[in-house]
Design a protein around this motif. Structure first.
Motif, PDB file in Angstrom:
ATOM      1  N   ASN A   1       2.840   4.131  -6.536  1.00 49.03           N
ATOM      2  CA  ASN A   1       3.998   4.129  -7.434  1.00 49.03           C
ATOM      3  C   ASN A   1       3.722   3.385  -8.739  1.00 49.03           C
ATOM      4  O   ASN A   1       4.351   3.656  -9.755  1.00 49.03           O
ATOM      5  CB  ASN A   1       5.206   3.483  -6.751  1.00 49.03           C
ATOM      6  N   SER A   2       2.791   2.434  -8.678  1.00 50.18           N
ATOM      7  CA  SER A   2       2.452   1.624  -9.855  1.00 50.18           C
ATOM      8  C   SER A   2       0.950   1.420  -9.853  1.00 50.18           C
ATOM      9  O   SER A   2       0.233   2.028  -9.049  1.00 50.18           O
ATOM     10  CB  SER A   2       3.192   0.278  -9.802  1.00 50.18           C
ATOM     11  N   GLY A   3       0.452   0.575 -10.745  1.00 50.06           N
ATOM     12  CA  GLY A   3      -0.994   0.372 -10.780  1.00 50.06           C
ATOM     13  C   GLY A   3      -1.703   1.659 -11.160  1.00 50.06           C
ATOM     14  O   GLY A   3      -1.513   2.197 -12.252  1.00 50.06           O
ATOM     15  N   SER A   4      -2.516   2.192 -10.259  1.00 48.97           N
ATOM     16  CA  SER A   4      -3.159   3.502 -10.451  1.00 48.97           C
ATOM     17  C   SER A   4      -2.149   4.580 -10.084  1.00 48.97           C
ATOM     18  O   SER A   4      -2.264   5.266  -9.064  1.00 48.97           O
ATOM     19  CB  SER A   4      -4.414   3.621  -9.592  1.00 48.97           C
ATOM     20  N   VAL A   5      -1.131   4.703 -10.916  1.00 47.08           N
ATOM     21  CA  VAL A   5       0.025   5.556 -10.615  1.00 47.08           C
ATOM     22  C   VAL A   5      -0.419   6.989 -10.311  1.00 47.08           C
ATOM     23  O   VAL A   5      -1.178   7.592 -11.069  1.00 47.08           O
ATOM     24  CB  VAL A   5       1.025   5.566 -11.786  1.00 47.08           C
ATOM     25  N   GLY A   6       0.090   7.518  -9.196  1.00 46.61           N
ATOM     26  CA  GLY A   6      -0.215   8.893  -8.822  1.00 46.61           C
ATOM     27  C   GLY A   6      -1.422   9.052  -7.924  1.00 46.61           C
ATOM     28  O   GLY A   6      -1.672  10.145  -7.414  1.00 46.61           O
TER      29      GLY A   6
ATOM     30  N   LYS B   1       1.263  12.307 -15.520  1.00 40.97           N
ATOM     31  CA  LYS B   1       2.636  12.197 -16.011  1.00 40.97           C
ATOM     32  C   LYS B   1       3.130  10.759 -16.083  1.00 40.97           C
ATOM     33  O   LYS B   1       4.132  10.472 -16.737  1.00 40.97           O
ATOM     34  CB  LYS B   1       3.591  12.982 -15.099  1.00 40.97           C
ATOM     35  N   TYR B   2       2.426   9.852 -15.385  1.00 43.39           N
ATOM     36  CA  TYR B   2       2.941   8.491 -15.258  1.00 43.39           C
ATOM     37  C   TYR B   2       1.913   7.476 -15.753  1.00 43.39           C
ATOM     38  O   TYR B   2       0.729   7.763 -15.880  1.00 43.39           O
ATOM     39  CB  TYR B   2       3.298   8.204 -13.800  1.00 43.39           C
ATOM     40  N   ASN B   3       2.394   6.248 -15.999  1.00 42.54           N
ATOM     41  CA  ASN B   3       1.537   5.145 -16.422  1.00 42.54           C
ATOM     42  C   ASN B   3       2.242   3.838 -16.092  1.00 42.54           C
ATOM     43  O   ASN B   3       3.261   3.824 -15.385  1.00 42.54           O
ATOM     44  CB  ASN B   3       1.213   5.253 -17.919  1.00 42.54           C
ATOM     45  N   PHE B   4       1.723   2.724 -16.627  1.00 42.32           N
ATOM     46  CA  PHE B   4       2.305   1.407 -16.328  1.00 42.32           C
ATOM     47  C   PHE B   4       3.754   1.297 -16.802  1.00 42.32           C
ATOM     48  O   PHE B   4       4.558   0.568 -16.226  1.00 42.32           O
ATOM     49  CB  PHE B   4       1.465   0.301 -16.972  1.00 42.32           C
ATOM     50  N   ASN B   5       4.082   2.005 -17.860  1.00 37.86           N
ATOM     51  CA  ASN B   5       5.433   1.928 -18.400  1.00 37.86           C
ATOM     52  C   ASN B   5       6.386   2.937 -17.758  1.00 37.86           C
ATOM     53  O   ASN B   5       7.596   2.856 -17.952  1.00 37.86           O
ATOM     54  CB  ASN B   5       5.390   2.159 -19.914  1.00 37.86           C
ATOM     55  N   ARG B   6       5.837   3.885 -17.039  1.00 35.57           N
ATOM     56  CA  ARG B   6       6.674   4.889 -16.374  1.00 35.57           C
ATOM     57  C   ARG B   6       6.144   5.097 -14.959  1.00 35.57           C
ATOM     58  O   ARG B   6       5.279   5.928 -14.709  1.00 35.57           O
ATOM     59  CB  ARG B   6       6.672   6.214 -17.149  1.00 35.57           C
ATOM     60  N   GLU B   7       6.657   4.299 -14.054  1.00 41.32           N
ATOM     61  CA  GLU B   7       6.188   4.347 -12.672  1.00 41.32           C
ATOM     62  C   GLU B   7       6.922   5.423 -11.879  1.00 41.32           C
ATOM     63  O   GLU B   7       7.942   5.957 -12.311  1.00 41.32           O
ATOM     64  CB  GLU B   7       6.377   2.973 -12.015  1.00 41.32           C
TER      65      GLU B   7
END
Length: 359
Positions: A263-268, A309-315
Motif C-alpha cells: 500500500n505504501s513504500g514500493s507501492v503496488g 499509478k501510485y507513489n509516496f504521495n498517492r498510496e
C-alpha cells in the motif's frame, strides 16, 4: 573446515584502507545512472538505487562496506561494481588483491558480521571502531606461530576459497534437486494460445477476491518484533516483500497461500506467498479459493502494473483497492480463464528450466 587449522587475529586496519562514505542527501531525488548508491540497509547488499554521482561523491569499486548503524549495524557486503556510499557506511578498500576474490569476500564479510553483538544504537560501529576490529583467518599448513608473527603471505586464501565454494556447490545442488522434484509432475501445453490471441476483460479486485479475503495487515514496530522463523511481509519491492523473520504470535495478522499488495513504500509491489507469514499494516492480503500457486503468479504480475499509478504521495488505501480493476483473460463462456492462467505460468516454468541450468 579442518579443525586442526592454525588461526590468527588480523585487525581490519592491517588488511584494508578504511574510510567513510560521503554520498549526500541519499533520500532526495537523484538522476538515475549506472553507479550503485549503498546505504545502511539490512538487505539487498545495502543497495538503495542506481544514480549519477556528483563531482564531490567518491566512487569505489571492488570494496567491502560495513553498516555503521541502523537495523543493519555491522552487516558487511562485498561490491565488485562501481558505487557511492552514504555516511552511514564505512568503506574497506583491500590493500591486497587476494581480498578481491568473491569467495574470499564472502568468508571475510561473514567474520565481520560476527562482531554485531558488540554494537547497538547507543554504541555505533564508527570508522575508528572498525579499524580496531580483529578477524580470525586461517594460516597455511605448517606455519609455526611460536617463531614468527604471520603476514599476509601466511594467510591460507585457498582454504577460504574452497570452504565457500563447497557451501555454494551444496546449496546449488540442493536447490536444483528441490526445484526438479517440485515441478516434476507439471506438463507443457504446446497448444496453448499466446496472450494476444486471448480475449481480455477488466474485473474489479473484489470480483476476483472474496470480500472477507481482502484484509490489511497489522502494525508491528521493529522494537516489538521477536526474532523467529516466520516471514514478516512489509512494503519492500524486493525479496518477496520479506522485511524480517519473527516469532510474534499475539496482536498480529497472518496470511498463507495468498498475495500481498504493498500500500505504501514500493507501492503496488505484489508477491505470492505459499507459506505462512505475518503481514504488516503496509500491505493488503488478497486470497481466492479459485487461484492456485501458478494462477496466483499470473495475477501478481498483472497487479504489479498498479505501481505505475501510485507513489509516496498517492498510496493504495482500502477504498482504492476495491475500486481498482485488473485485466484478465476470458474462456469461451466469457468468464475468468483460471485454467489458462495456470497453464501459461507452467509453460514459462518449464521453458526456463529447460533453457537454463544451475551450474
Amino acid at each position: 573446515m579442518n579443525n586442526t587449522k592454525v588461526w590468527h587475529g588480523f585487525s581490519l586496519d592491517d588488511l584494508f584502507i578504511i574510510c567513510r562514505g560521503n554520498a549526500k542527501n541519499i533520500n532526495s531525488k537523484k538522476d538515475e545512472g549506472d553507479v550503485s548508491l549503498i546505504s545502511a540497509k539490512d538487505n539487498n547488499n545495502g543497495f538503495n538505487k542506481n544514480v549519477i554521482p556528483t563531482s564531490k561523491e567518491t566512487i569505489y569499486k571492488n570494496v567491502y562496506t560495513v553498516n555503521n548503524n541502523g537495523n543493519g549495524v555491522c552487516l558487511s557486503y562485498y561490491h565488485e561494481y562501481p558505487l557511492i556510499a552514504s555516511s552511514d557506511v564505512t568503506i574497506l578498500k583491500p590493500k591486497y588483491d587476494k581480498f578481491c576474490n568473491i569467495s574470499v569476500a564472502l568468508f571475510i564479510t561473514t567474520l565481520i558480521r560476527q562482531q554485531k553483538s558488540k554494537f547497538n544504537y547507543g554504541y555505533k560501529m564508527s570508522e575508528s571502531r572498525v579499524k580496531k576490529q580483529k578477524i580470525l583467518l586461517p594460516l597455511k599448513q605448517g606455519f609455526d606461530e611460536s617463531n614468527n608473527s604471520p603476514t599476509i603471505e601466511d594467510i591460507d586464501f585457498e582454504c577460504m576459497i574452497n570452504y565457500i565454494n563447497n557451501i555454494i556447490t551444496n546449496k546449488k545442488s540442493n536447490y536444483k534437486y528441490k526445484i526438479q522434484n517440485k515441478y516434476n509432475n507439471i506438463t507443457y501445453d504446446e497448444q496453448l494460445v499466446s496472450l494476444d490471441k486471448k480475449q481480455w476483460k477488466e474485473f474489479n479486485i473484489d470480483e476476483l477476491f472474496e470480500a472477507d479475503n481482502i484484509y490489511r495487515g497489522k502494525r508491528l514496530t521493529k522494537a516489538k518484533q521477536i526474532i523467529g522463523d516466520t516471514p514478516y511481509i512489509s512494503s519492500s519491492g524486493i525479496s518477496n516483500g520479506v522485511n524480517n523473520f519473527i516469532s510474534n504470535d499475539v496482536k498480529v495478522r497472518k496470511g498463507n497461500n495468498c498475495l500481498t499488495l504493498a500500500n505504501s513504500g514500493s507501492v503496488g509491489a505484489c508477491f505470492y506467498h505459499q507459506y505462512e507469514f505475518i503481514a504488516s499494516d503496509h500491505v493488503t492480503c488478497l486470497k481466492s479459493n479459485k487461484l492456485n500457486e501458478f494462477s496466483y503468479l499470473f495475477v501478481a504480475t498483472m497487479l504489479n502494473r498498479l505501481s505505475t499509478k501510485y507513489n509516496f504521495n498517492r498510496e493504495i488505501n482500502d477504498k482504492r483497492i476495491k475500486r481498482e480493476k485488473i485485466l484478465l483473460p476470458l474462456n469461451d463462456k466469457g468468464e475468468i480463464d483460471y485454467e489458462y492462467m495456470e497453464q501459461y505460468v507452467k509453460n514459462i516454468l518449464i521453458e526456463n528450466m529447460s533453457q537454463s541450468e544451475i551450474k
